[in-house]
Design a protein around this motif. Sequence first.
Motif, short mmCIF file in Angstrom:
data_model
loop_
_atom_site.label_atom_id
_atom_site.label_comp_id
_atom_site.label_asym_id
_atom_site.label_seq_id
_atom_site.Cartn_x
_atom_site.Cartn_y
_atom_site.Cartn_z
N GLU A 40 0.86 -1.24 0.04
CA GLU A 40 0.18 -0.12 -0.19
C GLU A 40 0.90 1.15 0.07
OE1 GLU A 40 -3.05 0.10 3.08
OE2 GLU A 40 -3.80 -2.08 2.12
N VAL A 41 2.29 1.19 -0.04
CA VAL A 41 3.10 2.38 -0.24
C VAL A 41 2.60 3.14 -1.56
CG1 VAL A 41 4.85 1.36 -1.77
CG2 VAL A 41 5.44 2.91 -0.22
N LYS A 42 1.95 2.79 -2.39
CA LYS A 42 1.42 3.65 -3.55
C LYS A 42 0.46 4.84 -2.96
CE LYS A 42 -2.12 0.06 -4.51
NZ LYS A 42 -2.61 -0.89 -5.67
N TYR A 43 0.11 4.66 -1.72
CA TYR A 43 -0.92 5.82 -1.35
C TYR A 43 -0.07 6.71 -0.57
CZ TYR A 43 -4.40 2.01 -2.62
OH TYR A 43 -5.30 1.25 -3.60
N ILE A 44 1.13 6.51 -0.35
CA ILE A 44 1.83 7.21 0.60
C ILE A 44 1.90 9.02 0.20
CG2 ILE A 44 3.97 7.27 -0.77
CD1 ILE A 44 5.67 7.13 1.96
N PHE A 45 1.68 9.62 -1.00
CA PHE A 45 1.58 10.77 -1.38
C PHE A 45 0.07 11.18 -1.15
CE2 PHE A 45 5.63 9.82 -3.55
CZ PHE A 45 6.40 10.66 -2.93
N ASP A 46 -0.72 10.45 -0.99
CA ASP A 46 -2.07 11.02 -0.71
C ASP A 46 -2.31 11.26 0.68
OD1 ASP A 46 -2.90 9.94 -3.28
OD2 ASP A 46 -3.46 7.78 -2.23
N PHE A 47 -1.43 10.96 1.55
CA PHE A 47 -1.45 11.70 2.86
C PHE A 47 -0.37 12.56 2.87
CE2 PHE A 47 -3.31 7.41 3.18
CZ PHE A 47 -4.26 7.74 3.90
#
Length: 484
Positions: A40-47
Amino acid sequence: MVLKKINDFKGVLYCIGILSFIVGLILLLPLLILPFYPDEVKYIFDFIIPSLISILLGCILNKISKHNKETTLSVGEDALIVVLGWILATVLCAIPFILGQKLNFTQAFFESVSGWTTTGLSVINVESTPNIFLIFRSIMQFFGGVGIILVMLSALSSLFGMSLYNSEGHTDKLLPNLVKSSRIIISMYLGYIISGTILYVLFGMPLFDAINHAIGSLSTGGFSVKSESIGFYNNVHIELITIILMILGTTSFATHLLIINGKFKKVIKIGEIRFMFLILGIAIPLVAFISLRYIYSDINKLIRVSVFETVSALSTTGYSTVSYNRWPSFAIFIMIILMLIGGGSGSTSGGIKLYRVYLILKQIFWNIKRRLLPEHMVYSNYVYKPEGKHFINKENMMEVYNYITLYLFIFIFGVGVMLAYNYPLEDAMFEFSSALGTVGLSIGITSASAPPIVLWTEIIGMLFGRLEIVVILIAIVKIIKGFK
């Protein structure tokens, strides 16, 4: 002119800047689970993106406010800080849902407001939602439950102290040292969550589920990682743990301070606590033996369902073990009443609050008693609160009457909007009482496909229910006067 306005609102800008900085840090907390869910590291920039925006905004506001120790808050600015701080937090925390889950702004803002207000109504499919977003929802409920103002006070100092704390919907009296009190409360809540998590795991719940449900139960938020909520586990021990956490969550912070200090005799004397168990003692048999006995033939199932659902409704948590599709109208009516009453004042719960309803009923008793006493006899009316005996005057009662009147007007308005979209009256009353009471139980209206106006009506209801109506009205008046 702009510089003059900035100077007039130094205290407000300073506090909003601090709150913005704190929200920025909160947005980074979901990233802590990435070592356990590396895919789920692909969502890191969403935060990271909204976090940086929030932190940068906080730094800018603090710089232009040029705060000093002599800065004070004028009348109404405490309410303004609370309302603007909560709106800022909910808007910023909606961004990850827009970036990562492709929700439109209405849906994302709804999910964020539901989290921060500890409501638990949702427009996403939790079964297909990544774990990082599920834990993010629970993190919002934790900080929304204890209150972002309380977090700010615990992290910094007693700046503007009790005025801010009370404006966030807390009417209870804490220790003289507010900073120390707030840190004790947060530590205590973390202790409850850790204990609840351990108990959940011991009785068969996966660790990730346990963390989320412990936070959801204690914050009276009700966000679940399963579409069937607590009913998914079909485990009486898990249901009992949840009931205990829900009751703890709907108990005032001041009462918890008494509990950890071992002052149990004072806790038992508190009128609101007694009233809560009285209501449950009446509601559970009514729901079980008048309505649900035709649905659940097994007595154990009947009692389990009745106890869990009524506690969930009154505590404004919103967890459930069954669907309400087959429930008769009388049981639904009882649930609506419980959701309107709500939990304890000064707690993580919403609703009119047990204390206000308790005062109304006590006032009826006092009026009858007064008519039976000698005409010239002098007496005082009082109730027991965590800080001890509390005397009630006409001004106190007028505030209660005004609040309940405003609450019911908003309830009627919200139900009216849903009726305009052709939802049945019973469903509309159930759904909006759940939103306004920050409960989270749903009869099926709330979803991603619901009309935007319905979702925005629920958003307004959730904010009014969590922040207390008068606080928002004061903030609105302050903003209007500021523009003038």
